[in-house]
Design an enzyme around this catalytic site. Structure first.
Site, PDB file in Angstrom:
ATOM      1  N   LYS A 119       1.031  -1.308   0.037  1.00 44.37           N
ATOM      2  CA  LYS A 119       0.298   0.006  -0.051  1.00 44.37           C
ATOM      3  C   LYS A 119       1.135   1.298  -0.063  1.00 44.37           C
ATOM      4  CE  LYS A 119      -3.961  -1.993   2.491  1.00 44.37           C
ATOM      5  NZ  LYS A 119      -4.515  -2.516   3.664  1.00 44.37           N
ATOM      6  N   GLN A 158      -4.755  -1.843   9.734  1.00 41.65           N
ATOM      7  CA  GLN A 158      -4.623  -3.287   9.345  1.00 41.65           C
ATOM      8  C   GLN A 158      -5.122  -4.215  10.085  1.00 41.65           C
ATOM      9  OE1 GLN A 158      -3.455  -3.721   6.075  1.00 41.65           O
ATOM     10  NE2 GLN A 158      -3.863  -6.072   6.287  1.00 41.65           N
ATOM     11  N   ASP A 212     -11.329   2.480   4.279  1.00 39.40           N
ATOM     12  CA  ASP A 212     -11.528   1.242   4.005  1.00 39.40           C
ATOM     13  C   ASP A 212     -13.021   0.769   3.935  1.00 39.40           C
ATOM     14  OD1 ASP A 212      -9.279  -0.822   3.991  1.00 39.40           O
ATOM     15  OD2 ASP A 212      -8.906  -0.536   6.128  1.00 39.40           O
TER      16      ASP A 212
END
Length: 294
Positions: free
Chosen positions: A52, A96, A119
């Site tokens: 990312k 994460q 997200d």
């Protein structure tokens, strides 16, 4: 049979975003800034977060990696989330998953400012998506919708069967495929581990989206000719003949099912690369929303 090439499509999207970022720079604007929070040293998570950060550099985003020890308390992590929420320099951030067992993932996700939740996991964004309002769409479902759109796959009036009901893929996909518009307007059946005689549903499906996490689960005798298959599954399967000692396998028995498919995603190289591209797209959207407010 045509492969739905997620790798190439993701690169196309990144190039489009990079061009937009360059336009922002040329106009003297602030480029998007994405932060990634990682707790502990899980190998797969570190790899994913690393890719990312590299993708951010590739397209001209600013990026920050917030690396925290596995021993951090839930309270300390919530404090860090609050700090990121209040940081005007950041447009969006992700935490994460998975988190260490002593930390409630739900509590952490709920603490993220919905306007920075790139997200798309916060209930405020999920609810807006369900109501067909503008919101951040979770990156993997967003990527699947882009693949369907860019390959001009007809979804209106089709029977879509979703296998798996996770909040990250299965459930959002069932909502997105039934929404008004293109892609969408499908009749959706959401199946899961408790569904009996699942093959009765899959054999009548025009489109199958599987996110079960069971290697080679979907066999050729479970699908009809001309089916569109989106394989979200990604499992490491031990393979001593491979130099790495494992192979990455999807939910679909690719060799058999591909012979009957009109379109199918490979694993790897299908949905996976799209996920990161759509996270970047959400971050660009977050920057635009913040610019409009200021």
């Amino acid at each position: 049979m045509q492969l739905l090439d997620g790798k190439k499509t993701a690169e196309d999207i990144k190039n489009e975003i990079a061009a937009e970022v360059q336009s922002i720079k040329d106009a003297g604007g602030k480029v998007p800034h994405l932060a990634a929070v990682i707790v502990g040293t899980d190998g797969a998570s570190l790899t994913y977060v690393g890719s990312k950060v590299r993708s951010c550099q590739q397209i001209g985003f600013d990026s920050t990696l917030v690396s925290l020890p596995e021993t951090i308390t839930e309270t300390e992590l919530l404090e860090k989330i609050k700090e990121l929420n209040e940081d005007d320099n950041l447009d969006g951030f992700i935490v994460q998953l998975p988190l260490p067992k002593h930390i409630s993932e739900q509590k952490i996700l709920m603490a993220i400012d919905p306007d920075k939740d790139v997200d798309g996991f916060h209930p405020a964004n999920f609810g807006k998506m369900a109501l067909e309002m503008d919101s951040f769409i979770p990156a993997t479902p967003f990527g699947i919708m882009q693949l369907l759109e860019r390959y001009n796959i007809e979804t209106a009036g089709k029977h879509t069967v979703v296998i798996g009901r996770s909040h990250i893929v299965g459930r959002p996909m069932s909502l997105l495929m039934s929404r008004k518009g293109n892609p969408g307007d499908s009749t959706v059946t959401l199946t899961h581990s408790r569904t009996q005689n699942i093959e009765e549903y899959t054999r009548s499906a025009d489109i199958i989206i599987t996110a079960l996490g069971v290697p080679n689960y979907l066999k050729a005798d479970m699908v009809k000719d001309g089916v569109v298959v989106i394989d979200v599954g990604i499992t490491r399967v031990e393979d001593t003949s491979n130099p790495k000692g494992y192979v990455i396998t999807g939910d679909v028995d690719f060799d058999g099912v591909s012979k009957k498919s009109s379109f199918i995603t490979p694993v790897p190289g299908g949905v996976g690369p799209m996920t990161i591209a759509m996270l970047l797209k959400n971050t660009l959207l977050a920057r635009k929303m913040r610019s409009a407010k200021n």
